[in-house]
Design a protein around this motif. Structure first.
Motif, short mmCIF file in Angstrom:
data_model
loop_
_atom_site.label_atom_id
_atom_site.label_comp_id
_atom_site.label_asym_id
_atom_site.label_seq_id
_atom_site.Cartn_x
_atom_site.Cartn_y
_atom_site.Cartn_z
N UNK A 1 3.51 -32.14 16.56
CA UNK A 1 4.18 -30.88 15.74
C UNK A 1 4.17 -30.81 14.62
N UNK A 2 3.93 -29.74 15.01
CA UNK A 2 2.95 -28.21 13.05
C UNK A 2 4.28 -28.05 12.92
N UNK A 3 5.02 -27.86 11.47
CA UNK A 3 6.26 -27.14 11.50
C UNK A 3 6.01 -26.48 10.20
N UNK A 4 5.79 -25.18 9.90
CA UNK A 4 5.03 -24.33 9.09
C UNK A 4 5.83 -23.07 9.06
N UNK A 5 5.61 -22.58 7.28
CA UNK A 5 6.44 -20.81 6.92
C UNK A 5 5.48 -20.34 6.73
N UNK A 6 5.34 -19.24 7.95
CA UNK A 6 4.10 -18.37 7.25
C UNK A 6 5.03 -16.75 6.61
N UNK A 7 4.11 -17.19 5.05
CA UNK A 7 4.96 -15.96 4.15
C UNK A 7 3.65 -15.17 3.59
N UNK A 8 4.28 -13.88 3.06
CA UNK A 8 3.49 -13.26 1.80
C UNK A 8 3.84 -12.04 2.71
N UNK A 9 3.02 -11.21 1.79
CA UNK A 9 3.09 -9.50 1.99
C UNK A 9 1.84 -9.49 3.01
N UNK A 10 2.48 -8.52 4.21
CA UNK A 10 0.93 -8.35 5.44
C UNK A 10 1.17 -6.68 5.31
N UNK A 11 -0.10 -6.05 5.90
CA UNK A 11 0.15 -4.28 6.11
C UNK A 11 0.42 -4.45 7.66
N UNK A 12 1.14 -3.51 8.02
CA UNK A 12 0.69 -3.22 9.76
C UNK A 12 0.71 -1.76 9.54
N UNK A 13 0.21 -1.67 10.96
CA UNK A 13 0.64 -0.26 11.26
C UNK A 13 1.84 0.63 12.50
N UNK A 14 2.65 1.08 11.94
CA UNK A 14 3.66 1.83 12.15
C UNK A 14 3.43 2.31 13.83
N UNK A 15 4.02 1.61 15.15
CA UNK A 15 3.99 2.06 16.19
C UNK A 15 4.50 3.85 16.55
N UNK A 16 5.09 4.68 15.56
CA UNK A 16 5.65 5.69 16.52
C UNK A 16 4.80 6.75 15.50
N UNK A 17 4.35 6.86 13.46
CA UNK A 17 4.08 7.40 13.29
C UNK A 17 2.27 7.23 12.32
N UNK A 18 2.28 6.14 12.88
CA UNK A 18 0.63 5.81 12.50
C UNK A 18 0.35 6.00 11.33
N UNK A 19 1.54 5.46 10.36
CA UNK A 19 0.75 5.26 8.84
C UNK A 19 0.80 3.62 8.81
N UNK A 20 0.20 3.14 7.73
CA UNK A 20 0.18 1.70 7.10
C UNK A 20 1.64 1.88 6.47
N UNK A 21 1.89 0.24 6.82
CA UNK A 21 2.99 0.22 5.92
C UNK A 21 2.99 -1.31 5.43
N UNK A 22 3.59 -1.50 4.11
CA UNK A 22 3.33 -3.21 3.90
C UNK A 22 4.87 -4.04 3.89
#
Length: 119
Positions: A37-58
């Motif tokens: 069993x692996x129990x963990x937390x994924x944390x930090x800032x990620x860059x994503x792309x908005x699926x509506x306006x296609x702008x990148x955001x953090x």
């Protein structure tokens, strides 16, 4: 960071992997024969792309991850956890990157588009 599957024990082994400002931190331990069993937390800032306006955001991540790790093919079904099949070595970096890609492939909207949807 890699750990041979045979080195996983019933006593939790802690791990901490960081890449591109994102951290996967947790522990892994045996729950039964050939399953860990692996129990963990994924944390930090990620860059994503908005699926509506296609702008990148953090955005900030704080995702709890619980997976069963199987050494080889898993025969069966688990209603509680997703099962990851590996061959002899658990690669925490590869696991982290696959979790990040799952998040990136989800639907996302930036704050501006969320506010427009509410109006």
């Amino acid at each position: 960071m890699n750990i041979p599957f045979r080195r996983i024990t019933k006593t939790p082994t802690e791990f901490n992997v960081t890449s591109e400002g994102i951290t996967l931190k947790g522990e892994v331990y045996f729950t039964e024969r050939n399953l860990a069993l692996l129990e963990a937390v994924l944390s930090g800032e990620i860059q994503l792309t908005c699926d509506i306006c296609a702008e990148d955001f953090a955005t900030m991540l704080n995702e709890k991850i619980e997976l069963l790790i199987s050494n080889g093919i898993y025969k069966g079904f688990n209603e509680t956890y997703d099962v990851v099949e590996i061959e002899e070595t658990l690669d925490f970096g590869a696991l982290m990157h696959s979790e990040i890609e799952l998040i990136r492939n989800d639907y996302h909207s930036c704050e501006s588009c969320k506010n427009n949807e509410r109006n």
